[in-house]
Design an enzyme around this catalytic site. Structure first.
Site, PDB file in Angstrom:
ATOM      1  N   CYS A 158      -5.490  -3.326   2.396  1.00 55.08           N
ATOM      2  CA  CYS A 158      -5.273  -3.390   3.848  1.00 55.08           C
ATOM      3  C   CYS A 158      -6.554  -3.553   4.674  1.00 55.08           C
ATOM      4  O   CYS A 158      -7.074  -4.643   4.809  1.00 55.08           O
ATOM      5  CB  CYS A 158      -4.494  -2.160   4.302  1.00 55.08           C
ATOM      6  SG  CYS A 158      -3.696  -2.402   5.929  1.00 55.08           S
TER       7      CYS A 158
ATOM      8  N   GLU B 120       0.830  -1.195   0.000  1.00 58.01           N
ATOM      9  CA  GLU B 120       0.000   0.000   0.000  1.00 58.01           C
ATOM     10  C   GLU B 120       0.876   1.262   0.000  1.00 58.01           C
ATOM     11  O   GLU B 120       1.827   1.371   0.781  1.00 58.01           O
ATOM     12  CB  GLU B 120      -0.872  -0.052   1.256  1.00 58.01           C
ATOM     13  CG  GLU B 120      -1.821   1.086   1.472  1.00 58.01           C
ATOM     14  CD  GLU B 120      -2.638   0.894   2.750  1.00 58.01           C
ATOM     15  OE1 GLU B 120      -3.597   1.652   2.957  1.00 58.01           O
ATOM     16  OE2 GLU B 120      -2.310  -0.018   3.550  1.00 58.01           O
TER      17      GLU B 120
ATOM     18  N   LYS C 184      -9.050   2.494  -2.210  1.00 57.38           N
ATOM     19  CA  LYS C 184      -9.333   1.756  -0.980  1.00 57.38           C
ATOM     20  C   LYS C 184     -10.772   2.009  -0.554  1.00 57.38           C
ATOM     21  O   LYS C 184     -11.251   3.143  -0.575  1.00 57.38           O
ATOM     22  CB  LYS C 184      -8.354   2.200   0.106  1.00 57.38           C
ATOM     23  CG  LYS C 184      -8.389   1.394   1.384  1.00 57.38           C
ATOM     24  CD  LYS C 184      -7.234   1.820   2.294  1.00 57.38           C
ATOM     25  CE  LYS C 184      -7.137   1.010   3.564  1.00 57.38           C
ATOM     26  NZ  LYS C 184      -5.957   1.399   4.380  1.00 57.38           N
TER      27      LYS C 184
END
Length: 647
Positions: A169, A44, A113
């Site tokens: 994540c 990330e 994300k």
């Protein structure tokens, strides 16, 4: 052979030093390319580093990141490998934490994300917006006009079972991760760009999440986390990387390596597609609702890779855990399942006695052990087990003495009934010359023993316990209406390669010293039906594996054929890898041909099996796991194996 080589990469980083980070990303991508990798996953925000904090609001960092992305993508314009990496992207007055997918020197798609953590040490909402606030479907970035959104999947052309889905994540930590929706929509390769910091015990939890998600989604899950070069102002990052397949860990990196690290594994998307087809309920969840994305597809090509040794552990004994502690626990559990199944059958029938034929071989030894344990479980005397030894033409003194000694050591009731005279009488009745040692000669003995056991069960109000195992059923290495039949077959779910470990576990953990000594000698005895006369020295002459091939190979074939539906060429490829240095390719191919022919031709024996407990993922019960016509042709499978020489 249907494998895709993927790598997770955790490059050495400096916070906000884009040029340094890009250089290290190029180094790892080049290493991956040289190793034949086809898809590379980076962490990330690796272009800038994850821990830039309020520097993300600085336009100079965002602009330099865009330039760095352009240079990184351009550096691999002559490579078809797929690059997946993280960078911050500004759009419409917002900043997004994004995964960028690139190939052939071009950006193909961008995935923001979805879930933005703002608790404890995480305060991403200070800088980043969630994917749902991205109102545009396209963006011009680093010189490319590309689709952007959390609704994008990346199918691989010419690989119908390979579709990439991406989450970032925190997405994995959610009750319903985006990867779950992606898997429902067909994604089989799930990739997570992460910057998960290290805490005591967190690596174990992270690993469990990855394994669980790959299992629940019946897919590949690749996870790449940020390097220790991230800021240590309040947290430390370990560069933890994992690659899992259907709940099994294929590869895992060490942590806290400051230099850039690369983790490579060959993944099997066809195996996952097979499991999804096999699990009908997987597709029962495909119901559209307000939260279900309308997916867009961005097609990618799959780079060719060189054929060499596989980047994955390929166990030669897939039924037997290699970790001793896991193997011991597995043996204990299997014996418990067998014992519970037999106990239930006794309770249901109202009987209190068991009848077991004991030859001094492994299978009948395991059945006798289960019978003795069942009596213990039901608080009945072990004398309620009638153990019968029936010496015949091929019985050796070693197995005969071991059978008698084992029965006595387990405190079962012992009965000896020789079958030579009865078999000779039957030969005379049917007009068979006993000097001709053919299949009639052998099967007469097997059926005579079964008749004795059935009749003794009736006479003693007992239940006849079958001794045949899963491997014998797969090969049809049993006499129809002979040892093929019983009233409850306790070993029906246990493959031959696992039987010895079960007997060994019992010897080490539950048997008395007298029994243990006998069990160890039984374990060392060659596998044989003992239906042909022994050699001149009185030793076993008829060895099963000399006739049908090594059970080590056959169990390997069985596992991959039934569990994953692998075609013969693939099984051969896997076997050559697993047994390198033990068996040559021509030997493996020879016995694989035997396996295929026997598996198809002997289905009629499996179509009328007695009841017995399933103990593992594979069972050949016609009532549960395996339904196949007894007259199905093996021609397609044999032809596929012959094409292995062309591959």
């Amino acid at each position: 052979m249907d494998f895709i080589r993927i790598a997770t990469a955790s490059p050495a980083l400096r916070v906000a030093d884009v040029q340094y980070n890009i250089e290290n990303m190029c180094t790892l991508a080049t290493q991956a390319r040289e190793a034949g990798v086809q898809i590379v996953l980076f962490p990330e925000l690796c272009v800038t580093a994850y821990s830039c904090a309020d520097l993300f609001r600085q336009s100079i960092l965002l602009e330099t990141a865009e330039e760095g992305v352009a240079s990184f993508v351009a550096a691999f314009q002559d490579w078809e490998g797929i690059l997946v990496f993280g960078a911050p992207i500004a759009m419409d007055g917002r900043i997004y934490n994004c995964a960028i997918v690139a190939q052939d020197g071009k950006i193909c798609g961008i995935v923001p994300k979805t879930h933005i953590p703002g608790n404890n040490e995480y305060y991403e909402p200070r800088w980043f917006s969630p994917a749902m606030s991205c109102n545009r479907g396209m963006i011009v970035y680093a010189g490319f006009e590309v689709p952007i959104g959390a609704d994008i999947l990346f199918p691989l052309e010419d690989e119908p079972n390979a579709v990439i889905g991406i989450e970032i994540c925190e997405d994995l930590w959610m009750p319903v991760p985006p990867s779950s929706l992606q898997a429902r929509a067909g994604a089989t390769i799930l990739m997570n760009l992460s910057a998960s910091n290290e805490l005591v015990g967190k690596a174990d939890y992270r690993r469990s999440l990855v394994l669980n998600q790959s299992a629940r989604c019946l897919g590949i899950y690749a996870y790449a986390s940020a390097n220790p070069g991230e800021s240590t102002t309040d947290t430390v990052f370990g560069g933890h990387m994992l690659i899992a397949e259907g709940g099994h860990l294929l590869a895992e990196s060490s942590r806290f390596e400051t230099a850039g690290t690369l983790l490579i594994a060959d993944v099997d998307v066809d195996r996952m597609a097979h499991d999804r087809q096999n699990m009908g309920s997987f597709h029962q969840t495909l119901k559209m609702d307000a939260t279900t994305p309308v997916w867009r597809s961005v097609f990618l090509e799959l780079a060719c890779t060189k054929e060499d040794s596989l980047f994955r552990k390929n166990d030669s004994q897939p039924f037997v855990p290699q970790n001793p502690a896991v193997r011991e626990a597995r043996c204990q559990e299997i014996l418990a399942i067998q014992t519970a199944g037999l106990a239930k059958r006794l309770i249901h029938t109202g009987l209190k006695r068991l009848v077991v034929g004991v030859s001094g071989g492994l299978d009948s030894t395991l059945a006798l052990i289960v019978a003795a344990r069942t009596m213990d479980r039901l608080h009945l005397p072990r004398e309620n087990v009638l153990a019968v030894t029936m010496p015949g033409f091929g019985t050796t003194d070693r197995t005969y003495q071991n059978a008698l000694a084992l029965i006595e050591s387990l405190n079962a009731e012992k009965k000896e009934i020789p079958i030579v005279e009865a078999s000779l009488l039957h030969f005379r009745d049917i007009g068979h010359d006993p000097k001709i040692h053919n299949v009639t000669y052998e099967n007469v003995q097997a059926r005579e023993r079964t008749q004795i056991l059935m009749d003794l069960s009736n006479l003693n109000a007992g239940l006849l316990v079958g001794t045949g195992d899963l491997s014998e059923l797969a090969l049809g290495w049993c006499t129809y209406n002979g040892d093929h039949m019983s009233m409850y077959a306790v070993n029906t779910g246990v493959p031959k390669t696992l039987v010895q470990y079960l007997v060994g576990w019992y010897a080490d953990h539950e048997a008395g010293e007298n029994s243990k000594h006998i069990l160890l000698d039984i374990l060392a005895t060659p596998i044989s039906p003992e239906l042909l006369p022994p050699g001149e020295n009185g030793e076993i002459e008829q060895k099963t594996e000399d006739v049908i091939g090594p059970y080590l190979l056959h169990d390997f074939f069985l596992f991959h054929f039934v569990r994953y539906g692998a075609e013969p060429r693939k099984i051969l490829r896997l076997a050559c890898d697993a047994f390198a240095g033990t068996y040559e390719k021509h030997e493996i191919k020879k016995w694989l041909q035997v396996f295929i022919r026997r598996f198809f031709s002997q289905q009629f024996k499996r179509s009328c099996l007695p009841d017995g407990p399933k103990v593992g993922t594979i069972s050949l019960s016609p009532r549960a796991d395996w339904r196949m016509p007894s007259d199905a042709s093996a021609a397609l499978w044999l032809a596929d194996l012959e094409r292995s020489d062309e591959s």
